[in-house]
Design a protein around this motif. Structure first.
Motif, short mmCIF file in Angstrom:
data_model
loop_
_atom_site.label_atom_id
_atom_site.label_comp_id
_atom_site.label_asym_id
_atom_site.label_seq_id
_atom_site.Cartn_x
_atom_site.Cartn_y
_atom_site.Cartn_z
N ALA A 1 -16.30 -5.13 62.39
CA ALA A 1 -16.71 -5.75 61.30
C ALA A 1 -16.62 -4.72 59.95
CB ALA A 1 -17.98 -6.29 61.43
N TRP A 2 -16.89 -3.62 60.05
CA TRP A 2 -17.13 -2.77 58.89
C TRP A 2 -15.73 -2.46 58.23
CZ3 TRP A 2 -14.37 1.80 58.94
CH2 TRP A 2 -13.92 2.28 60.13
N ALA A 3 -14.54 -2.46 59.06
CA ALA A 3 -13.15 -2.27 58.77
C ALA A 3 -12.22 -3.38 58.44
CB ALA A 3 -12.40 -1.32 59.88
N TYR A 4 -12.77 -4.58 58.70
CA TYR A 4 -12.17 -5.87 58.27
C TYR A 4 -11.66 -5.98 56.75
CZ TYR A 4 -10.43 -10.56 59.20
OH TYR A 4 -9.69 -11.61 59.13
N GLY A 5 -12.53 -5.93 56.03
CA GLY A 5 -12.34 -6.05 54.60
C GLY A 5 -11.19 -5.17 54.28
N TYR A 6 -11.11 -3.83 54.69
CA TYR A 6 -10.57 -2.72 54.20
C TYR A 6 -8.81 -2.88 54.77
CZ TYR A 6 -14.34 -0.04 52.95
OH TYR A 6 -15.55 0.22 52.14
N VAL A 7 -9.09 -3.56 56.00
CA VAL A 7 -7.64 -3.73 56.72
C VAL A 7 -7.06 -4.87 56.07
CG1 VAL A 7 -6.68 -4.70 58.79
CG2 VAL A 7 -8.45 -2.87 58.91
N ALA B 1 -7.36 -5.94 52.90
CA ALA B 1 -7.04 -5.31 51.53
C ALA B 1 -5.86 -4.45 51.85
CB ALA B 1 -7.80 -4.56 50.94
N ALA B 2 -5.64 -3.95 52.70
CA ALA B 2 -4.37 -3.08 52.98
C ALA B 2 -3.10 -4.04 53.26
CB ALA B 2 -4.49 -2.20 54.07
N VAL B 3 -3.26 -5.05 54.04
CA VAL B 3 -2.15 -6.00 54.36
C VAL B 3 -1.95 -6.94 53.11
CG1 VAL B 3 -1.91 -8.33 55.48
CG2 VAL B 3 -3.07 -6.18 56.90
N LYS B 4 -2.84 -7.24 52.19
CA LYS B 4 -2.87 -8.01 50.96
C LYS B 4 -1.95 -7.16 50.20
CE LYS B 4 -5.22 -10.10 47.33
NZ LYS B 4 -6.41 -10.60 46.67
N ASN B 5 -2.19 -5.58 50.10
CA ASN B 5 -1.14 -4.99 49.18
C ASN B 5 0.02 -4.45 49.85
OD1 ASN B 5 -3.15 -4.73 46.56
ND2 ASN B 5 -4.49 -4.21 47.97
N GLN C 1 -12.42 -4.30 49.09
CA GLN C 1 -12.52 -4.88 50.18
C GLN C 1 -12.10 -6.52 49.83
OE1 GLN C 1 -15.12 -4.43 53.50
NE2 GLN C 1 -16.04 -2.87 51.96
N VAL C 2 -11.39 -7.07 50.81
CA VAL C 2 -10.98 -8.39 50.73
C VAL C 2 -11.54 -8.94 51.98
CG1 VAL C 2 -9.65 -8.46 48.63
CG2 VAL C 2 -8.52 -8.43 50.99
N GLN C 3 -11.92 -10.48 52.05
CA GLN C 3 -12.05 -11.09 53.35
C GLN C 3 -11.11 -12.03 53.74
OE1 GLN C 3 -14.41 -9.77 55.61
NE2 GLN C 3 -14.76 -8.35 54.01
N ASP C 4 -9.70 -11.89 53.30
CA ASP C 4 -8.96 -12.79 53.76
C ASP C 4 -8.65 -12.69 55.15
OD1 ASP C 4 -8.32 -13.08 50.78
OD2 ASP C 4 -6.68 -11.99 50.92
N LYS C 5 -7.99 -13.78 55.56
CA LYS C 5 -7.99 -14.15 57.07
C LYS C 5 -6.60 -13.29 57.66
CE LYS C 5 -8.05 -16.64 61.20
NZ LYS C 5 -7.81 -15.62 62.01
#
Length: 64
Positions: A20-26, A28-32, A5-9
């Motif tokens: 909130a529970w999915a934000y870090g996964y979303v 990470a998926a955007v970042k990758n 998980q990442v907490q990028d804006k």
């Protein structure tokens, strides 16, 4: 796939409706580059994912 998980804006117009529970996964998926959202700048977290979208996501995950 064990992505961390990442907490990028995120820059989706409806970012506030991503749970909130999915934000870090979303994030990470955007970042990758696995997901990009829709052309209108939304993510639509409450929308059902189509079979085509699911296949696209899986193929992108397998290529990384």
């Amino acid at each position: 796939f064990k992505y961390e998980q990442v907490q990028d804006k995120l820059n989706f117009h409806d970012e506030a409706s991503i749970p909130a529970w999915a934000y870090g996964y979303v994030s990470a998926a955007v970042k990758n580059g696995i997901i990009t959202g829709y052309e209108d700048g939304t993510f639509m977290p409450d929308k059902n994912v189509t079979r085509a979208e699911t296949c696209t996501i899986l193929v992108k995950c397998l290529k990384l």
